[in-house]
Design a protein around this motif. Structure first.
Motif, mmCIF file in Angstrom:
data_model
loop_
_atom_site.group_PDB
_atom_site.id
_atom_site.type_symbol
_atom_site.label_atom_id
_atom_site.label_comp_id
_atom_site.label_asym_id
_atom_site.label_seq_id
_atom_site.Cartn_x
_atom_site.Cartn_y
_atom_site.Cartn_z
ATOM 1 N N PRO A 149 0.909 -1.537 0.210
ATOM 2 C CA PRO A 149 0.137 -0.236 -0.033
ATOM 3 C C PRO A 149 0.898 1.235 -0.826
ATOM 4 O O PRO A 149 0.264 2.642 -0.637
ATOM 5 C CB PRO A 149 -0.854 -0.143 1.448
ATOM 6 N N VAL A 150 1.962 1.560 0.209
ATOM 7 C CA VAL A 150 2.511 2.211 1.138
ATOM 8 C C VAL A 150 3.418 2.464 -0.843
ATOM 9 O O VAL A 150 3.361 3.872 -1.243
ATOM 10 C CB VAL A 150 3.878 2.697 2.036
ATOM 11 N N VAL A 151 3.799 2.021 -1.359
ATOM 12 C CA VAL A 151 4.979 1.969 -2.555
ATOM 13 C C VAL A 151 3.486 2.512 -2.957
ATOM 14 O O VAL A 151 3.756 3.077 -4.262
ATOM 15 C CB VAL A 151 5.258 0.865 -2.825
ATOM 16 N N ALA A 156 1.049 3.863 -2.969
ATOM 17 C CA ALA A 156 0.302 4.673 -2.814
ATOM 18 C C ALA A 156 1.011 5.775 -3.529
ATOM 19 O O ALA A 156 0.734 7.417 -3.871
ATOM 20 C CB ALA A 156 -0.134 5.734 -2.095
ATOM 21 N N ASP A 157 2.286 6.180 -3.147
ATOM 22 C CA ASP A 157 3.498 6.813 -3.727
ATOM 23 C C ASP A 157 3.643 6.644 -4.738
ATOM 24 O O ASP A 157 3.928 8.208 -5.220
ATOM 25 C CB ASP A 157 5.093 6.197 -3.047
ATOM 26 N N THR A 183 -7.158 0.735 -1.963
ATOM 27 C CA THR A 183 -6.471 0.810 -2.993
ATOM 28 C C THR A 183 -7.794 0.443 -3.900
ATOM 29 O O THR A 183 -7.361 1.299 -5.256
ATOM 30 C CB THR A 183 -5.876 -1.262 -3.105
ATOM 31 N N GLN A 218 1.500 -7.551 0.170
ATOM 32 C CA GLN A 218 -0.123 -7.157 1.059
ATOM 33 C C GLN A 218 0.084 -6.612 -0.389
ATOM 34 O O GLN A 218 0.817 -6.536 -1.258
ATOM 35 C CB GLN A 218 1.304 -5.913 1.558
ATOM 36 N N ARG A 269 16.321 4.904 -2.832
ATOM 37 C CA ARG A 269 16.655 6.012 -0.854
ATOM 38 C C ARG A 269 17.128 6.849 -0.495
ATOM 39 O O ARG A 269 16.605 8.245 -0.818
ATOM 40 C CB ARG A 269 15.415 5.234 -0.024
ATOM 41 N N ARG A 289 11.371 -2.742 -3.781
ATOM 42 C CA ARG A 289 10.708 -2.840 -2.414
ATOM 43 C C ARG A 289 11.748 -2.596 -1.242
ATOM 44 O O ARG A 289 11.566 -1.093 -0.419
ATOM 45 C CB ARG A 289 10.160 -4.464 -2.543
ATOM 46 N N ALA A 336 11.143 1.889 -1.111
ATOM 47 C CA ALA A 336 10.117 2.159 -0.544
ATOM 48 C C ALA A 336 9.356 3.225 -0.416
ATOM 49 O O ALA A 336 9.140 4.222 -0.359
ATOM 50 C CB ALA A 336 11.041 2.438 1.119
ATOM 51 N N GLY A 337 9.566 3.335 -1.597
ATOM 52 C CA GLY A 337 8.773 4.001 -2.855
ATOM 53 C C GLY A 337 10.113 5.492 -3.112
ATOM 54 O O GLY A 337 8.594 6.270 -4.035
#
Length: 253
Positions: free
Chosen positions: A36-38, A40-41, A61, A90, A126, A151, A154-155
């Protein structure tokens, strides 16, 4: 009621799973993003996934896809685990077009030379992106857009400037970047540079080649008063980039 895919033999699932292989990613010009975090980014930065797989309970999502007019496919947890590149996936798993490499510019650039570990590569992307650096890769460095590297990033990939170099020393000199090589001992302590630099970081196992070191303008070594022989490549890159970036403040009142 939307259909929920329950079979791992579904052609859409097989197509997503094919992106676990580097050859398939290169041929199709696509890669996977997960979680979900990646996800959303990437949406926040304007990326439009071509495929989105999510579980029926992944309301965030589903709402995001509705809001961005992005088609999505509902799948079971088992199907998601097959489509995913991770052991503990996830929701969602999504497919995006792999962005074209950006060109070099006269800007601080982290250059990864034969850094094969995806976790280290993603962590360095990152950190570099957070500090405002570009990232270039050469040699046998891990695929910058592999799911494992994304991964670990992290976005950050959604905002990163990434490129690949065939002949790094020549390319970097053509862009008037000061080439800085990281070496285990005998170099200067890292510090802020008034001109844009290309910071070369080699693999943990072998470091930089003699040719790379000889072709550099400056060699630096992180002082380690605690007596350690070396640092993890990603940690060393982070410390060095921070030391060379004019962002440090003062604790004085």
């Amino acid at each position: 009621m939307l259909e929920v895919i329950t079979s791992t033999a579904n052609p859409r699932i097989k197509a997503v799973r094919g992106l676990h292989r580097a050859k398939e990613r290169r041929a199709r010009g696509e890669t996977l993003i997960e979680g979900p975090v990646v996800f959303a980014d990437f949406l926040a930065e304007g990326f439009k996934p071509t495929t989105v797989l999510c579980t029926p309970d992944d309301v965030a999502t589903i709402d995001a896809c509705h809001g961005s007019n992005i088609p999505f496919t509902l799948v079971t947890e088992n199907v998601l685990s097959v489509a995913s590149d991770t052991r503990t996936p996830q929701s969602p798993v999504a497919v995006i077009r792999t962005p074209d490499p950006v060109g070099l510019r006269e800007h601080d650039t982290l250059v990864l030379v034969d850094v094969a570990d995806p976790g280290n590569v993603g962590t360095m992307i990152r950190t570099a992106t957070a500090l405002g650096w570009d990232v270039a890769a050469t040699g046998s460095t891990a695929d910058l857009w592999s799911p494992k590297v994304i991964r670990a990033g992290a976005g950050a990939h959604s905002r990163a400037r990434l490129t690949v170099l065939d002949d790094p020393v020549t390319s970097l000199h053509e862009h008037t970047l000061t080439i800085v090589a990281t070496i285990v001992d005998g170099g200067k302590a890292p510090g802020h540079s008034p001109t844009p630099v290309a910071l070369l970081v080699g693999s943990e196992a072998h470091g930089l080649s003699a040719e790379m070191i000889t072709g550099s303008d400056v060699q630096i070594t992180i002082p380690m008063p605690g007596g350690s022989e070396s640092l993890n490549a990603a940690v060393a890159a982070g410390i060095t980039m921070y030391a060379m970036t004019d962002v440090a403040g003062s604790l004085e009142p």
